[in-house]
Design a protein around this motif. Structure first.
Motif, PDB file in Angstrom:
ATOM      1  N   ILE A 153      31.805  50.148  35.221  1.00  0.00           N
ATOM      2  CA  ILE A 153      31.278  50.661  36.500  1.00  0.00           C
ATOM      3  C   ILE A 153      31.360  49.549  37.553  1.00  0.00           C
ATOM      4  O   ILE A 153      31.705  49.793  38.705  1.00  0.00           O
ATOM      5  CB  ILE A 153      29.827  51.185  36.327  1.00  0.00           C
ATOM      6  CG1 ILE A 153      29.795  52.294  35.259  1.00  0.00           C
ATOM      7  CG2 ILE A 153      29.229  51.683  37.647  1.00  0.00           C
ATOM      8  CD1 ILE A 153      30.785  53.426  35.476  1.00  0.00           C
ATOM      9  N   GLY A 154      31.087  48.311  37.116  1.00  0.00           N
ATOM     10  CA  GLY A 154      31.276  47.172  38.018  1.00  0.00           C
ATOM     11  C   GLY A 154      32.735  47.000  38.393  1.00  0.00           C
ATOM     12  O   GLY A 154      33.083  46.840  39.572  1.00  0.00           O
ATOM     13  N   ALA A 155      33.609  47.063  37.387  1.00  0.00           N
ATOM     14  CA  ALA A 155      35.044  46.843  37.629  1.00  0.00           C
ATOM     15  C   ALA A 155      35.624  47.936  38.527  1.00  0.00           C
ATOM     16  O   ALA A 155      36.461  47.663  39.389  1.00  0.00           O
ATOM     17  CB  ALA A 155      35.791  46.781  36.307  1.00  0.00           C
ATOM     18  N   ILE A 156      35.166  49.175  38.359  1.00  0.00           N
ATOM     19  CA  ILE A 156      35.683  50.266  39.211  1.00  0.00           C
ATOM     20  C   ILE A 156      35.286  50.021  40.668  1.00  0.00           C
ATOM     21  O   ILE A 156      36.110  50.082  41.576  1.00  0.00           O
ATOM     22  CB  ILE A 156      35.190  51.652  38.718  1.00  0.00           C
ATOM     23  CG1 ILE A 156      35.875  52.001  37.396  1.00  0.00           C
ATOM     24  CG2 ILE A 156      35.465  52.732  39.763  1.00  0.00           C
ATOM     25  CD1 ILE A 156      35.498  53.360  36.830  1.00  0.00           C
ATOM     26  N   GLY A 157      34.013  49.716  40.889  1.00  0.00           N
ATOM     27  CA  GLY A 157      33.574  49.464  42.265  1.00  0.00           C
ATOM     28  C   GLY A 157      34.354  48.303  42.874  1.00  0.00           C
ATOM     29  O   GLY A 157      34.873  48.387  43.993  1.00  0.00           O
ATOM     30  N   TRP A 158      34.429  47.217  42.127  1.00  0.00           N
ATOM     31  CA  TRP A 158      35.104  46.025  42.635  1.00  0.00           C
ATOM     32  C   TRP A 158      36.609  46.262  42.853  1.00  0.00           C
ATOM     33  O   TRP A 158      37.131  46.061  43.953  1.00  0.00           O
ATOM     34  CB  TRP A 158      34.876  44.868  41.648  1.00  0.00           C
ATOM     35  CG  TRP A 158      35.641  43.618  41.919  1.00  0.00           C
ATOM     36  CD1 TRP A 158      35.972  43.101  43.143  1.00  0.00           C
ATOM     37  CD2 TRP A 158      36.174  42.707  40.946  1.00  0.00           C
ATOM     38  NE1 TRP A 158      36.675  41.934  42.980  1.00  0.00           N
ATOM     39  CE2 TRP A 158      36.814  41.670  41.651  1.00  0.00           C
ATOM     40  CE3 TRP A 158      36.167  42.676  39.543  1.00  0.00           C
ATOM     41  CZ2 TRP A 158      37.446  40.603  41.004  1.00  0.00           C
ATOM     42  CZ3 TRP A 158      36.786  41.612  38.898  1.00  0.00           C
ATOM     43  CH2 TRP A 158      37.418  40.592  39.620  1.00  0.00           C
ATOM     44  N   LEU A 159      37.293  46.726  41.798  1.00  0.00           N
ATOM     45  CA  LEU A 159      38.760  46.802  41.868  1.00  0.00           C
ATOM     46  C   LEU A 159      39.266  48.129  42.436  1.00  0.00           C
ATOM     47  O   LEU A 159      40.126  48.137  43.326  1.00  0.00           O
ATOM     48  CB  LEU A 159      39.358  46.599  40.468  1.00  0.00           C
ATOM     49  CG  LEU A 159      39.016  45.279  39.784  1.00  0.00           C
ATOM     50  CD1 LEU A 159      39.514  45.287  38.339  1.00  0.00           C
ATOM     51  CD2 LEU A 159      39.611  44.092  40.542  1.00  0.00           C
ATOM     52  N   VAL A 160      38.748  49.246  41.926  1.00  0.00           N
ATOM     53  CA  VAL A 160      39.286  50.547  42.337  1.00  0.00           C
ATOM     54  C   VAL A 160      38.888  50.847  43.789  1.00  0.00           C
ATOM     55  O   VAL A 160      39.728  51.237  44.598  1.00  0.00           O
ATOM     56  CB  VAL A 160      38.835  51.669  41.369  1.00  0.00           C
ATOM     57  CG1 VAL A 160      39.315  53.027  41.841  1.00  0.00           C
ATOM     58  CG2 VAL A 160      39.335  51.358  39.956  1.00  0.00           C
ATOM     59  N   ASP A 161      37.605  50.616  44.108  1.00  0.00           N
ATOM     60  CA  ASP A 161      37.213  50.821  45.504  1.00  0.00           C
ATOM     61  C   ASP A 161      37.834  49.752  46.388  1.00  0.00           C
ATOM     62  O   ASP A 161      38.182  50.014  47.537  1.00  0.00           O
ATOM     63  CB  ASP A 161      35.700  50.863  45.644  1.00  0.00           C
ATOM     64  CG  ASP A 161      35.148  52.180  45.123  1.00  0.00           C
ATOM     65  OD1 ASP A 161      35.155  53.165  45.885  1.00  0.00           O
ATOM     66  OD2 ASP A 161      34.759  52.241  43.949  1.00  0.00           O
ATOM     67  N   GLY A 162      37.998  48.540  45.840  1.00  0.00           N
ATOM     68  CA  GLY A 162      38.670  47.474  46.603  1.00  0.00           C
ATOM     69  C   GLY A 162      40.099  47.883  46.948  1.00  0.00           C
ATOM     70  O   GLY A 162      40.544  47.730  48.094  1.00  0.00           O
ATOM     71  N   ALA A 163      40.804  48.440  45.974  1.00  0.00           N
ATOM     72  CA  ALA A 163      42.180  48.904  46.215  1.00  0.00           C
ATOM     73  C   ALA A 163      42.171  50.079  47.195  1.00  0.00           C
ATOM     74  O   ALA A 163      43.017  50.163  48.091  1.00  0.00           O
ATOM     75  CB  ALA A 163      42.838  49.305  44.902  1.00  0.00           C
ATOM     76  N   ALA A 164      41.191  50.966  47.016  1.00  0.00           N
ATOM     77  CA  ALA A 164      41.110  52.137  47.902  1.00  0.00           C
ATOM     78  C   ALA A 164      40.911  51.693  49.355  1.00  0.00           C
ATOM     79  O   ALA A 164      41.561  52.210  50.264  1.00  0.00           O
ATOM     80  CB  ALA A 164      39.976  53.062  47.461  1.00  0.00           C
ATOM     81  N   ILE A 165      40.065  50.696  49.572  1.00  0.00           N
ATOM     82  CA  ILE A 165      39.819  50.218  50.940  1.00  0.00           C
ATOM     83  C   ILE A 165      41.091  49.626  51.533  1.00  0.00           C
ATOM     84  O   ILE A 165      41.452  49.896  52.680  1.00  0.00           O
ATOM     85  CB  ILE A 165      38.702  49.149  50.968  1.00  0.00           C
ATOM     86  CG1 ILE A 165      37.363  49.766  50.565  1.00  0.00           C
ATOM     87  CG2 ILE A 165      38.584  48.499  52.345  1.00  0.00           C
ATOM     88  CD1 ILE A 165      36.281  48.731  50.315  1.00  0.00           C
ATOM     89  N   MET A 166      41.784  48.817  50.730  1.00  0.00           N
ATOM     90  CA  MET A 166      43.019  48.185  51.200  1.00  0.00           C
ATOM     91  C   MET A 166      44.008  49.239  51.681  1.00  0.00           C
ATOM     92  O   MET A 166      44.687  49.081  52.680  1.00  0.00           O
ATOM     93  CB  MET A 166      43.610  47.432  50.008  1.00  0.00           C
ATOM     94  CG  MET A 166      44.224  46.098  50.255  1.00  0.00           C
ATOM     95  SD  MET A 166      43.527  45.120  51.536  1.00  0.00           S
ATOM     96  CE  MET A 166      42.890  43.746  50.639  1.00  0.00           C
TER      97      MET A 166
END
Ligand code: FAQ
Length: 311
Positions: free
Chosen positions: A120-133
């Motif tokens: 859940i931490g990794a999704i927020g950090w990486l997946v949402d991070g990628a989504a924002i980019m």
């Protein structure tokens, strides 16, 4: 569609004018937007499941409240995006039907399982991070309704990314077991997150046309590079190791070089639905059936209101 019309349309795009739903537009422009916006909407809706899986097991009341809010936001983004797609002459019902029949695409990332709380931490950090980019440039997309929808969505994604990174930070400052969980989550989510940006530019079939129409403002590879450059220092701050032996700073380009991406895995996820694809669609179908009475009640109520007003 004659040449003069296509040229005049391209000139509007080049002048940075926003295209609005009732404006004349080439059929290909409409089609590609329906494709991209609906895939994006489906991704948000299906993307509720991997994290929804952990709501009942969140480690504290505060974590639960934040995760619940995040997953609800994703549902909201999906509805927002279906509404943006509807301005192009399709209905939400037909788009949802395509998803339920397993005919619609959604992001490859949401077919991977969430095995531990650290995911859940990794999704927020990486997946949402990628989504924002990917989505911040979409705020400047040439199609008005999509661009405007992205502004609010990006604000919410930014909160999602922070809550994910903060989960990672807490785990990395915790016991060795907790730190190992965080590392394991990074190991599993790193490469799939890089695949979110889509195939390399040389393989991206829609890339050039989407850039010319200013639907996309950056290519898949350019955004992937920005993501890697922003994320590697964050991993270092956590004291975690990015699972790429070829990762190296390239002074000349001012960015990181990465090792080869496993495109066979990407293709197989798109083709077979990956590890959880079948569950994701089955769950969505069940939710649709379970919610039928709500839609029926809302429709009956609307009808009653309309009859009353007519009286
Ligand atoms: N997965 O020619 P291109 C989120 C497909 S974030 C599956 O390069 P294009 C937030 C592509 O559709 C995730 N398929 O295509 C959240 C095309 O297939 P088609 C959603 C992929 O359009 C966070 C084919 O490959 N975000 O949900 C993928 O120029 C946490 C060729 O590709 C968006 O959808 C993939 N990763 O560029 C929610 C952003 N990549 O249609 C919950 C908007 C490519 O011809 C929790 N979309 N394909 O059959 C975009 O920016 C673009 O559509 C790209 C693809 C960049 C995804």
């Amino acid at each position: 569609e004659d040449e003069a019309f296509l040229e005049a349309f391209q000139e509007r795009i080049d002048r940075e004018e926003k295209i609005e739903p009732n404006d004349p537009m080439p059929e290909g422009y409409r089609r590609t937007l329906v494709r991209q916006i609906s895939q994006h909407a489906h991704s948000e809706i299906i993307g509720m499941q991997p994290e929804g899986n952990w709501i009942t097991r969140a480690p504290s009341l505060k974590r639960k409240a934040a995760l619940l809010a995040k997953v609800q936001d994703e549902g909201g983004h999906g509805l927002y995006l279906y509404a943006a797609a509807e301005t192009l002459g399709v209905t939400r019902e037909e788009l949802v039907e395509q998803l339920l029949q397993g005919k619609a695409k959604y992001s490859s990332i949401f077919t991977y399982p969430t095995l531990s709380w650290a995911d859940i931490g990794a999704i927020g950090w990486l997946v949402d991070g990628a989504a924002i980019m990917n989505q911040v440039p979409l705020c400047r997309c040439s199609f008005g309704p999509y661009a405007r929808a992205m502004i609010r969505v990006c604000k919410e994604e930014s909160f999602h990314q922070r809550q994910g990174y903060e989960i990672m930070l807490t785990l990395c400052n915790g016991t060795p077991e907790q730190k190992a969980m965080a590392q394991d989550a990074l190991d599993r989510w790193w490469w799939p997150s890089l695949m979110m940006f889509g195939p390399h530019d040389s393989e991206s079939q829609h890339g050039d046309q989407n850039m010319a129409w200013k639907i996309k403002r950056f290519t898949n590879d350019a955004l992937r590079q920005k993501f890697v450059d922003a994320t590697v220092p964050q991993a270092e701050f956590l004291g975690l190791k990015v699972p790429d032996p070829d990762l190296a700073w390239n002074e000349e380009k001012g960015g990181y070089d990465i090792g080869p991406i496993d495109w066979d895995e990407f293709r197989s996820v798109l083709k077979s639905g990956g590890f959880c694809g079948r569950d994701r669609i089955r769950n969505r179908r069940r939710a649709e059936e379970d919610g039928a009475w709500v839609r029926e009640a809302a429709a009956a109520f609307a009808e009653k209101q309309a009859t009353r007003q007519a009286d």
